[in-house]
Design an enzyme around this catalytic site. Structure first.
Site, mmCIF file in Angstrom:
data_model
loop_
_atom_site.group_PDB
_atom_site.id
_atom_site.type_symbol
_atom_site.label_atom_id
_atom_site.label_comp_id
_atom_site.label_asym_id
_atom_site.label_seq_id
_atom_site.Cartn_x
_atom_site.Cartn_y
_atom_site.Cartn_z
ATOM 1 N N GLY A 181 26.541 -9.856 -11.767
ATOM 2 C CA GLY A 181 27.061 -11.185 -12.088
ATOM 3 C C GLY A 181 27.307 -12.013 -10.843
ATOM 4 C CG LEU A 182 27.358 -10.517 -6.997
ATOM 5 C CD1 LEU A 182 26.911 -9.752 -5.758
ATOM 6 C CD2 LEU A 182 28.773 -11.049 -6.781
ATOM 7 N N GLY A 183 25.208 -14.074 -9.649
ATOM 8 C CA GLY A 183 24.477 -15.342 -9.722
ATOM 9 C C GLY A 183 23.000 -15.236 -9.385
ATOM 10 C CB SER A 184 20.449 -12.577 -9.740
ATOM 11 O OG SER A 184 20.692 -12.252 -11.073
ATOM 12 C CB SER A 185 19.940 -16.616 -13.459
ATOM 13 O OG SER A 185 19.949 -15.398 -14.131
ATOM 14 C CB ALA A 217 20.187 -16.823 -6.238
ATOM 15 C CG ASP A 269 25.668 -20.536 -11.772
ATOM 16 O OD1 ASP A 269 25.574 -21.763 -11.991
ATOM 17 O OD2 ASP A 269 25.415 -19.685 -12.639
HETATM 18 O O1 PMV Z 1 29.716 -15.035 -15.456
HETATM 19 P P1 PMV Z 1 29.463 -15.943 -14.309
HETATM 20 O O2 PMV Z 1 29.764 -15.314 -12.974
HETATM 21 O O3 PMV Z 1 28.132 -16.573 -14.335
HETATM 22 O O4 PMV Z 1 30.530 -17.133 -14.439
HETATM 23 C C1 PMV Z 1 30.645 -17.918 -15.569
HETATM 24 C C2 PMV Z 1 31.639 -19.011 -15.343
HETATM 25 C C3 PMV Z 1 31.910 -19.886 -16.556
HETATM 26 O O5 PMV Z 1 32.852 -20.871 -16.166
HETATM 27 C C4 PMV Z 1 32.526 -19.073 -17.675
HETATM 28 C C5 PMV Z 1 30.654 -20.568 -17.061
HETATM 29 C C6 PMV Z 1 30.133 -21.690 -16.201
HETATM 30 O O6 PMV Z 1 28.934 -21.996 -16.295
HETATM 31 O O7 PMV Z 1 30.908 -22.304 -15.452
#
Ligand code: PMV
Length: 303
Positions: A88-92, A94, A135
């Site tokens: 869940g570190l934002g690979s998509s 990135a 992200d």
């Molecule tokens: O799950 P992550 O790390 O992609 O974070 C989601 C964060 C939310 O606020 C719940 C959704 C968003 O797009 O901001």
């Protein structure tokens, strides 16, 4: 000609969920990077990304980029990364940011950071249907950003890196499902949930100041308050709660889940001399430590 670029992963410091509804959040970048290589070819476009499970983001980015700039989609794309897409570190995001940036370099187009954001946001919304775009901003701008929904404000905070401990819960969160579930809840309990979002907003505003002034204890307290409100929203899990409370018991200034909840990671802020104990405690609670340095450079060319 070939262009190679990289973009950082991210961690949400404050304000998740509320940011989807027009409130601010604070996101930081981490030194786990995702790399993209693009090259012109004769044939139809092709992606080589053995470790990427969901190719929709890459495919959609190439499609929308080529349509917007009226280019043939004859490119070979290679994607690889320093981190698992499970964390869940934002690979998509990135992938999306890297691809727009690398393609713009390949075709000698001058595209501003905001243009990368806007096109990237279009890609993300067309696939997920929901999301604030925080992200994407992290991957583009780097550093640590105060961010408003859909990039209405993206302000880099003048801070250094934090003494963060990151614990992965072992469960991959389904962000868009959790966001959609909360959206359904807001239909029935709108006032209650928006009151929580208002409280989260106040925490984000205070955290912005505490971060700029390097007030670690204060930042920690605000993390705890933010975690409590996320529990109230119903997005935390027993495992995340346990990892956070054990971090506090072992000397952390503060701890909270980071991101959508339901799994993925928690973060703790701890004095340097306590970091080892906090890490051990998180492992004992069943978490996995992801060693990262935060506040790093955004998307860039790799040589
Ligand atoms: O799950 P992550 O790390 O992609 O974070 C989601 C964060 C939310 O606020 C719940 C959704 C968003 O797009 O901001």
């Amino acid at each position: 000609m070939k262009v190679k670029s990289s973009a950082p992963g991210k961690l949400m410091l404050f304000g998740e969920h509320a940011v989807v509804y027009g409130f601010p959040c604070i996101v930081t970048t981490v030194d786990r990077r995702l790399y993209v290589e693009v090259k012109k070819i004769e044939k139809e476009f092709k992606i080589e990304a053995p470790r990427v499970k969901d190719l929709r983001f890459a495919e959609k980015t190439v499609e929308l980029f080529c349509r917007k700039y009226q280019l043939p989609n004859r490119v070979l794309v290679k994607i690889y990364s320093d981190f698992s897409s499970n964390f869940g570190l934002g690979s998509s995001s990135a992938v999306v940011v890297n691809l727009i940036f690398a393609l713009s370099q390949l075709y000698n187009l001058k595209i501003s950071k905001k243009e990368i954001f806007d096109l990237g946001y279009e890609v993300v919304l067309s696939i997920q249907g929901v999301g604030s775009g925080f992200d994407l901003a992290a991957a583009i701008y780097g550093g640590t950003n105060y961010f408003l929904t859909a990039g209405r404000e993206i302000r880099q905070l003048p801070i250094g890196s934090l003494s963060l401990v990151v614990g992965y819960s072992g469960v991959k969160a389904d962000t868009s499902m959790i966001v959609k579930e909360l959206r359904r809840k807001t239909l029935n309990k709108k006032r209650e949930i928006f009151e929580i979002f208002e409280k989260i907003k106040n925490i984000v505003e205070k955290a912005k100041i505490a971060l700029i002034n390097n007030q670690n204890e204060k930042i920690g307290q605000l993390m705890n308050q933010n975690h409590y409100l996320l529990q109230q929203l119903g997005v935390s899990t027993e495992k995340l709660d346990e990892m956070c409370s054990t971090a506090l018991l072992n000397g952390a200034w503060g701890a909270k889940l980071s991101g959508a909840g339901g799994g993925d990671c928690m973060i703790a802020l701890a004095p340097k001399e306590k970091v080892k104990d906090v890490k051990k405690a998180i492992i004992k609670a069943g978490g996995m430590i992801i060693n990262v340095k935060n506040n790093v450079e955004g998307v860039k060319i790799e040589i």
